[in-house]
Every structure is written in structure tokens, then in C-alpha cells.
Design a protein around this motif. Structure first.
Motif, PDB file in Angstrom:
ATOM      1  N   UNK A 153       0.968  -1.462   0.281  1.00  0.00           N
ATOM      2  CA  UNK A 153       0.040  -0.516  -0.284  1.00  0.00           C
ATOM      3  C   UNK A 153       1.131   1.255   0.216  1.00  0.00           C
ATOM      4  N   UNK A 154       1.644   1.453   0.399  1.00  0.00           N
ATOM      5  CA  UNK A 154       2.488   2.461   0.948  1.00  0.00           C
ATOM      6  C   UNK A 154       3.182   2.917  -0.637  1.00  0.00           C
ATOM      7  N   UNK A 155       3.722   1.379  -0.906  1.00  0.00           N
ATOM      8  CA  UNK A 155       4.635   1.319  -2.583  1.00  0.00           C
ATOM      9  C   UNK A 155       3.905   1.845  -3.606  1.00  0.00           C
ATOM     10  N   UNK A 156       2.290   2.025  -3.403  1.00  0.00           N
ATOM     11  CA  UNK A 156       1.170   1.835  -4.598  1.00  0.00           C
ATOM     12  C   UNK A 156       1.321   1.095  -5.664  1.00  0.00           C
ATOM     13  N   UNK A 184      12.873  -5.267  -0.645  1.00  0.00           N
ATOM     14  CA  UNK A 184      13.726  -5.921  -2.090  1.00  0.00           C
ATOM     15  C   UNK A 184      12.710  -6.322  -3.376  1.00  0.00           C
ATOM     16  N   UNK A 185      11.639  -7.242  -2.920  1.00  0.00           N
ATOM     17  CA  UNK A 185      10.852  -7.817  -3.988  1.00  0.00           C
ATOM     18  C   UNK A 185      10.189  -5.970  -4.430  1.00  0.00           C
ATOM     19  N   UNK A 186       9.832  -4.959  -3.537  1.00  0.00           N
ATOM     20  CA  UNK A 186       9.438  -4.006  -4.036  1.00  0.00           C
ATOM     21  C   UNK A 186      10.232  -3.173  -5.150  1.00  0.00           C
ATOM     22  N   UNK A 187      11.258  -2.842  -4.108  1.00  0.00           N
ATOM     23  CA  UNK A 187      13.022  -2.053  -5.239  1.00  0.00           C
ATOM     24  C   UNK A 187      12.920  -2.605  -6.410  1.00  0.00           C
ATOM     25  N   UNK A 188      12.744  -4.231  -7.077  1.00  0.00           N
ATOM     26  CA  UNK A 188      12.972  -4.899  -7.590  1.00  0.00           C
ATOM     27  C   UNK A 188      11.429  -4.811  -9.269  1.00  0.00           C
ATOM     28  N   UNK A 189      10.562  -4.376  -8.425  1.00  0.00           N
ATOM     29  CA  UNK A 189       8.917  -4.553  -9.286  1.00  0.00           C
ATOM     30  C   UNK A 189       9.199  -2.760  -9.663  1.00  0.00           C
ATOM     31  N   UNK A 190       9.407  -1.661  -9.323  1.00  0.00           N
ATOM     32  CA  UNK A 190       9.590  -0.519  -9.264  1.00  0.00           C
ATOM     33  C   UNK A 190       9.174  -0.600 -10.523  1.00  0.00           C
ATOM     34  N   UNK A 192       6.331  -1.517 -12.086  1.00  0.00           N
ATOM     35  CA  UNK A 192       5.107  -1.699 -12.771  1.00  0.00           C
ATOM     36  C   UNK A 192       3.892  -1.930 -11.503  1.00  0.00           C
ATOM     37  N   UNK A 193       2.790  -1.959 -11.664  1.00  0.00           N
ATOM     38  CA  UNK A 193       1.102  -1.586 -11.011  1.00  0.00           C
ATOM     39  C   UNK A 193       1.372  -2.965 -10.750  1.00  0.00           C
ATOM     40  N   UNK A 194       1.443  -4.084 -11.179  1.00  0.00           N
ATOM     41  CA  UNK A 194       1.008  -5.277 -10.356  1.00  0.00           C
ATOM     42  C   UNK A 194       2.073  -6.420 -10.275  1.00  0.00           C
ATOM     43  N   UNK A 195       2.219  -7.508  -9.081  1.00  0.00           N
ATOM     44  CA  UNK A 195       3.922  -8.054  -8.774  1.00  0.00           C
ATOM     45  C   UNK A 195       3.315  -9.546  -9.419  1.00  0.00           C
ATOM     46  N   UNK A 196       3.731 -10.363  -9.913  1.00  0.00           N
ATOM     47  CA  UNK A 196       3.694 -11.649 -10.220  1.00  0.00           C
ATOM     48  C   UNK A 196       4.918 -12.765  -9.932  1.00  0.00           C
ATOM     49  N   UNK A 197       3.823 -14.220  -9.260  1.00  0.00           N
ATOM     50  CA  UNK A 197       5.309 -14.592  -9.302  1.00  0.00           C
ATOM     51  C   UNK A 197       6.224 -14.923  -9.490  1.00  0.00           C
ATOM     52  N   UNK A 198       6.903 -14.607 -10.803  1.00  0.00           N
ATOM     53  CA  UNK A 198       8.332 -14.825 -11.310  1.00  0.00           C
ATOM     54  C   UNK A 198       8.165 -13.546 -11.512  1.00  0.00           C
ATOM     55  N   UNK A 199       8.282 -12.070 -10.575  1.00  0.00           N
ATOM     56  CA  UNK A 199       9.203 -11.154  -9.960  1.00  0.00           C
ATOM     57  C   UNK A 199       9.483 -12.378  -7.920  1.00  0.00           C
ATOM     58  N   UNK A 200       8.951 -12.848  -6.914  1.00  0.00           N
ATOM     59  CA  UNK A 200       9.058 -13.578  -6.350  1.00  0.00           C
ATOM     60  C   UNK A 200      10.082 -14.694  -6.523  1.00  0.00           C
TER      61      UNK A 200
END
Length: 334
Positions: A153-156, A184-190, A192-200
Motif C-alpha cells: 500500500x505504501x509503495x502503491x 527488496x521485492x518492491x524495489x525490484x518491481x518498481x 510495475x503496477x502489479x507484482x507477479x510470481x515471477x518477480x517473487x
């Protein structure tokens, strides 16, 4: 004070009893223990322009007898308030602590402990003293879920329910480490609107865990060549074959549980829902396919063979790679 229940710890941290001058923070989740001790430190220092924080551990107690009593009885020289934080170890003397806390100390005390049993002298002391409290720290699924929700939520950024569950299963029991992995995940997916399993899969947790999971599905899927290659990669990366074999045993037990339930009831859904951690949606089709292909009887026959290979690998570490490879080929031939 009475012992604070796990469900009441957050409430206590937000509004601690003003009479409380000493707190034991304990539990198996060391990251959560550290976070809550830091929150208590801020609470004890509230209202002061500057607070002196003294940290003590076994080395300090070894250098000077009665060091804890001295620190609790000494007023700060260059600050308005003083907080003593103690890492509980073998040299923390419960009798000295009991004597030092006979009266409410002017200096606030925070003791950070491990996974203490109910009959621990430290727990008993803090649970019984009227001006002390004992706070348990156990990682809970709802706490981890809240941690994920707050961070996203903080990272929108958005994360769907299944991907959120997948992330929770990849994170460990240590809350501080989990927070670090989420950041780390949020930084990696910066961006993107939505994070997916591949990002994880790309950044969260130990990549060896994913490699082991790939190995067990290659075995149950009948790809012995792929499984042997994966086994070699694991060994090259420093993952012992014993680890892969143990994971294979757990995987086949789950396959058998679902296959047996489907054979008895005509449906695998109820058995699938009981599996913990749950099968990720990316693996669900492969899991059901392998369970049905092997069938309950063949899976039951395979389990002792896997257990035997695990035992041989543990007893003969020099030959564990050979035992693992032999098992892969044996299972393929069944």
C-alpha cells in the motif's frame, strides 16, 4: 503484572502501563523480538529531549559482577532518561535481576530473550512482578499478511490474493528478514503496477529452495534426465543431496495423500486444501497430473524407497550423490 498474550502485544506496545518499568521480550522470531524491543525503547524515551541507551550482554556481565544492578541504579549523566537493553544469555543471573527489580527502577529495562519455556526463571519473574511485563513474539500468518499489505500500500503497488499467498509461503519466520525481502521485492518491481510470481521467484528468499522444488517435480513428472541435471546443479551450488531427497520424500507423501483421497472419495479437492504450505497455483496442474499418473499404490510403494535413500545418504555423506542419482533412476523405472 499478568503475562501478556500474543494477541495483546500490539495493544500493549501502543499503550503500555505507565507503572511498567521492565519488560521481557521473548520468542523464536528474533527479528520480531528486536523490532518490539526497539519500539519499547522509543516508548520509554518519550518526552525526553535525549535518552541514553545502554546495551549489555554476556561479555559485559563477564567483565564485571553486578553490572546490571549498577546500570539500573545509575542516573544518566548527559541525557534526560536512560534505557538499559539486555541480550539474555547464560550469564544473565535471574537472582541478581530479581533483587535489582524488587522495587520499580528509575531506569527502564528491556530484556531480549529467545524461545523461553513457561517454567523459565526469566518468564516467571517478569510475569509476576507488578511493575514488569513479559511479551511473547511468535510469527503469525496474519502479522505477515499485514506486513505485506502495508508495504504494498505504501509503495502503491498491487498484488493479487494467490501471489500474496505465494509470497507468504516463501518468506521465513523472522519478521525482520521478511520485511527486508518484501522491500527488496518492491524495489525490484518498481515501475510495475502489479507484482507477479515471477518477480517473487527472481528476488525473494533462497534460490536453492526453488531449485529443490524444480527437482522434486522433475522426478514425479518422470523426467529423470532433467532431475539428474538439476541434482547436479544443486550439488554445484552447495545444496547437499540429502536436502533434495528429504524434499522429495515430503513431495511424494503429499502426492500419496491426494491420490488416496481421490481414490476413496472421487475428489482431490478436500485433500488439496489440507496441504500446508498450499500448492501454488502455478504447480497445481502438474501436482494433480503426477498424483493421478502415479496412483495411490505406486506412490505408497515409492515412499519406503525414498526413506531408505535418505537414511543411506545421511549415514554415508561421501556417497549421498550416488544414492540420490540411483533413487531418481529407480523411481523412473517403476
Amino acid at each position: 503484572m499478568v503475562a501478556v498474550k500474543s494477541s495483546g502485544v500490539s495493544r500493549f506496545l501502543k499503550s503500555p502501563d505507565p507503572a511498567c518499568r521492565a519488560v521481557l521480550v521473548y520468542g523464536p522470531d528474533t527479528g520480531l523480538v528486536s523490532e518490539r524491543a526497539a519500539a519499547l525503547q522509543k516508548r520509554f524515551a518519550e518526552g525526553a529531549e535525549e535518552a541514553e541507551v545502554v546495551r549489555l550482554d554476556d561479555r559485559d556481565f563477564a567483565e564485571m559482577d553486578g553490572r546490571l544492578s549498577v546500570e539500573l541504579g545509575t542516573m544518566p549523566m548527559f541525557a534526560d532518561r536512560k534505557v538499559v537493553r539486555v541480550a539474555a544469555g547464560a550469564r544473565l543471573n535471574p537472582d541478581e535481576l530479581k533483587a535489582a527489580l524488587a522495587e520499580p527502577p528509575e531506569t527502564a529495562l528491556i530484556v531480549e530473550g529467545g524461545n523461553l519455556k513457561p517454567d523459565s526463571a526469566l518468564r516467571k519473574l517478569f510475569e509476576k512482578l507488578p511493575h514488569a511485563a513479559a511479551l511473547p513474539c511468535y510469527a503469525e500468518e496474519k502479522n505477515l499478511g499485514a506486513l505485506i499489505d502495508e508495504a504494498f500500500a505504501a509503495a502503491k503497488m498491487n498484488i493479487d490474493r494467490e501471489t500474496r499467498t505465494y509470497l507468504m509461503n516463501r518468506l521465513g519466520a523472522d519478521q525482520a528478514l521478511s520485511r527486508s525481502e518484501i522491500d527488496k521485492l518492491i524495489l525490484y518491481a518498481a515501475g510495475k503496477d502489479r507484482v507477479g510470481p515471477d518477480d517473487i521467484d527472481a528476488v525473494v528468499g533462497d534460490s536453492a529452495e526453488v531449485a529443490v522444488e524444480n527437482f522434486v517435480y522433475l522426478v514425479s513428472g518422470g523426467d529423470s534426465r532433467g532431475a539428474l541435471r538439476q541434482l547436479g546443479r544443486l550439488a554445484g551450488a552447495g545444496t547437499p543431496p540429502q536436502v533434495a531427497l528429504a524434499a522429495l520424500g515430503r513431495h511424494f507423501m503429499k502426492l500419496h495423500m491426494v491420490a488416496a483421497a481421490e481414490a476413496a472419495n472421487g475428489s482431490a479437492d478436500a485433500a488439496l486444501r489440507k496441504i500446508r504450505p498450499p500448492i501454488h497455483f502455478k504447480r497445481r496442474d502438474a501436482f494433480l497430473r503426477d498424483s493421478r499418473h502415479w496412483g495411490s499404490h505406486r506412490l505408497q510403494a515409492a515412499l519406503p524407497r525414498i526413506q531408505d535413500a535418505v537414511m543411506k545418504a545421511r549415514l554415508s555423506p561421501a556417497l549421498e550423490q550416488a544414492h540420490a542419482e540411483r533413487l531418481v533412476l529407480a523411481l523412473r523405472s517403476r
